[in-house]
Design an enzyme around this catalytic site. Structure first.
Site, PDB file in Angstrom:
ATOM      1  N   GLY A 224       0.773  -1.235   0.000  1.00 46.45           N
ATOM      2  CA  GLY A 224       0.000   0.000   0.000  1.00 46.45           C
ATOM      3  C   GLY A 224       0.801   1.280   0.000  1.00 46.45           C
ATOM      4  N   GLY A 225       2.113   1.195  -0.268  1.00 42.46           N
ATOM      5  CA  GLY A 225       2.949   2.384  -0.225  1.00 42.46           C
ATOM      6  C   GLY A 225       2.518   3.482  -1.181  1.00 42.46           C
ATOM      7  N   CYS A 337       8.777  -3.357 -10.334  1.00 46.27           N
ATOM      8  CA  CYS A 337      10.097  -3.198  -9.721  1.00 46.27           C
ATOM      9  C   CYS A 337      11.026  -4.249 -10.331  1.00 46.27           C
ATOM     10  CB  CYS A 337      10.035  -3.306  -8.198  1.00 46.27           C
ATOM     11  SG  CYS A 337       9.193  -4.762  -7.571  1.00 46.27           S
TER      12      CYS A 337
END
Length: 404
Positions: A224-225, A337
Site C-alpha cells: 500500500g505504499g 520493480c
C-alpha cells in the site's frame, strides 16, 4: 555470545536461507525473535555476516567448488578460522580432512561473468551488464517520504531527534538517512510525519498525476505504499480504491493508515466486473522483483524461468483488465520493480499492438511539470530507474492514455 557460537548461528541461518524457499529477512527475523537471549551486538554481527555471505554467494560457490552452506561459510572465513574454532561449547564441528585440504587450495581461475556479477547465469544472459548487476548487489540506503508535512520540516524534526537526513535528488517529498533508523524509537515516525518508501516508488505516485475528482484504483497495491503516497498528494481528499487479492496484505495497511491519519483509501480484495470508468488505473504489476535485489539479494535465487514466464503472462492479462476498466481520456500507470525487458518494454509494446486505442504519454513532459530535477533517462516514454541511473531501486514506469 562467544565467538564460535556466533558463527554457528550464522550457519544455522544459511542452511535455512539457501533452501531458496523463504525470504531471508523473514528467516533472520524469526530466528532472532525466538532467541531473546542474543544481545544487540551479537544480533548485528550475525545479521551482517549472513547478508555478506548472501551477497557473495555465487563467487563463494565458485571458489569453494560447492553449494554446501558450511563450505561457503568456511571459505569466506578461511583467514579467521581461529575465531570460528575458539574451543567454546557451541562452536562449529571441527574441520574434516577434506575441508582442510579444500581450504588450502588457491583459486586462481577467473570468475565467469555471471559469478563476478553475483547474478544467476540465466538471468545474467538477459541483463548482460556487469556494472548494473554489481550496483544491484550493493546495499541500499533507507528512503522515506514526508507525509502531511513539508520535507524540510520533517528533516528539521529528525535533526532535533539526533537523526541525519538529506533530500532525495528526484522525489519532491523524499529524504534519505545514511545510517540505520530504528523506527520504533523515532517520535516523528510514530506521530505520522513520514513513511518508509523507496524514491522510485514515490516517483511513480507523483507521475500518476492524480486529482481529487478522479476515480482512482491502485490495483495489486501490495503493502500500500503508493496508495498512501497518493493520499498525501491529494491532501486526504478524493477517493482511492486500494486493491489486492491477498486480504492479509490489505489488513497490514490499516495500522499505517491510522498512524498517518489517512481517511480517503478504501481497501478491497475484489473489484466487480461492472466497476469501470477509472480515470487512473494504477497497475503495480506482480513481477520478478529484480529491481529490489539491493534490499533482497536472496530473491534472485528463488526466481526460475517458469516463474518468470508465468509473471509475464499475468502482467499481460492485467494490462488487458486495466484497458477494459479505464475510461476514455483516462490512464493506465504501469509499474514494475523489475529490470527485465520481458516484463517492461516488451510487455508494453505487445499491449499497444493489442490495444490500438491506447498511446504512451510523454513522460519527459509530465516529469518536467511535476519534478524539479532533470529527467534521468533517454527514453521519453518509458522510464527505467536503477541504482546506476538514479540511485534508486530498479523500477519501470509507463503511462498509457486511452483516446477512444
Amino acid at each position: 555470545m562467544q565467538s564460535g557460537a556466533r558463527f554457528s548461528a550464522v550457519l544455522e541461518l544459511l542452511e535455512e536461507i539457501f533452501k531458496d524457499e523463504i525470504p531471508a529477512d523473514g528467516i533472520i527475523g524469526a530466528y532472532l525473535r525466538n532467541r531473546k537471549y542474543i544481545g544487540a551486538k551479537d544480533r548485528r554481527f550475525i545479521t551482517d555476516l549472513t547478508w555478506q555471505i548472501i551477497r557473495n554467494r555465487l563467487k563463494l560457490e565458485f571458489d569453494a567448488g560447492s553449494k554446501n552452506p558450511r563450505r561457503l561459510l568456511l571459505w569466506y572465513l578461511r583467514e579467521r578460522l581461529d575465531e570460528v574454532f575458539d574451543g567454546s561449547p557451541y562452536t562449529l564441528a571441527p574441520l574434516t580432512a577434506e575441508e582442510q585440504a579444500a581450504l588450502r587450495k588457491d583459486k586462481d581461475e577467473p570468475y565467469p561473468q555471471w559469478a563476478e556479477a553475483e547474478c544467476p547465469e540465466w538471468i545474467y544472459a538477459q541483463i548482460n551488464d556487469m556494472e548494473f548487476c554489481k550496483a544491484l548487489n550493493r546495499p541500499a540506503e533507507a528512503d522515506f517520504r514526508a507525509h502531511g508535512h513539508a520535507r524540510e520540516e520533517v528533516i528539521q524534526r529528525l535533526s532535533a531527534e539526533g537523526i541525519d537526513a538529506a533530500p532525495t535528488p528526484y522525489a519532491p517529498c523524499g529524504f534519505r538517512c545514511p545510517s540505520r533508523l530504528v523506527l520504533g524509537n523515532c517520535a516523528a515516525y510514530r506521530e505520522g510525519w513520514f513513511e518508509v518508501q523507496d524514491e522510485a516508488s514515490q516517483l511513480a505516485a507523483v507521475l500518476a498525476d492524480v486529482r481529487p475528482n478522479h476515480k482512482i484504483i491502485d490495483y495489486c497495491c501490495g503493502a500500500g505504499g503508493k496508495s498512501l503516497a497518493l493520499s498525501d498528494i491529494l491532501h486526504n481528499q478524493g477517493h482511492i480504491l486500494a486493491h489486492d487479492v491477498n486480504f492479509r496484505r490489505l489488513e497490514a495497511i490499516k495500522p499505517r493508515m491510522a498512524r498517518l491519519g489517512v481517511k480517503n483509501i478504501e481497501l478491497t480484495d475484489i473489484v466487480a466486473d461492472s466497476d469501470t470508468g477509472f480515470d487512473r488505473f494504477i497497475l503495480d504489476a506482480p513481477c520478478s522483483g529484480t529491481g529490489t535485489w539491493r534490499r533482497a539479494p536472496d530473491a534472485k535465487f528463488r526466481l526460475t524461468p517458469q516463474r518468470l514466464d508465468n509473471l509475464v503472462r499475468t502482467q499481460s492479462a492485467l494490462l488487458d483488465t486495466a484497458a477494459a476498466k479505464t475510461k476514455t481520456g483516462g490512464r493506465i500507470v504501469y509499474i514494475t520493480c523489475s529490470i527485465l525487458k520481458c516484463e517492461n518494454e516488451d510487455n508494453i509494446n505487445a499491449f499497444l499492438r493489442r490495444a490500438p486505442n491506447f498511446r504512451l504519454l510523454d513522460l519527459r513532459e509530465l516529469w518536467t511539470q511535476k519534478i524539479a530535477a532533470p529527467y534521468p533517462c533517454a527514453d521519453p516514454q518509458m522510464l527505467r530507474l536503477s541504482p546506476l541511473v538514479s540511485d534508486t531501486d530498479g523500477f519501470f514506469i509507463a503511462v498509457l492514455e486511452k483516446f477512444s
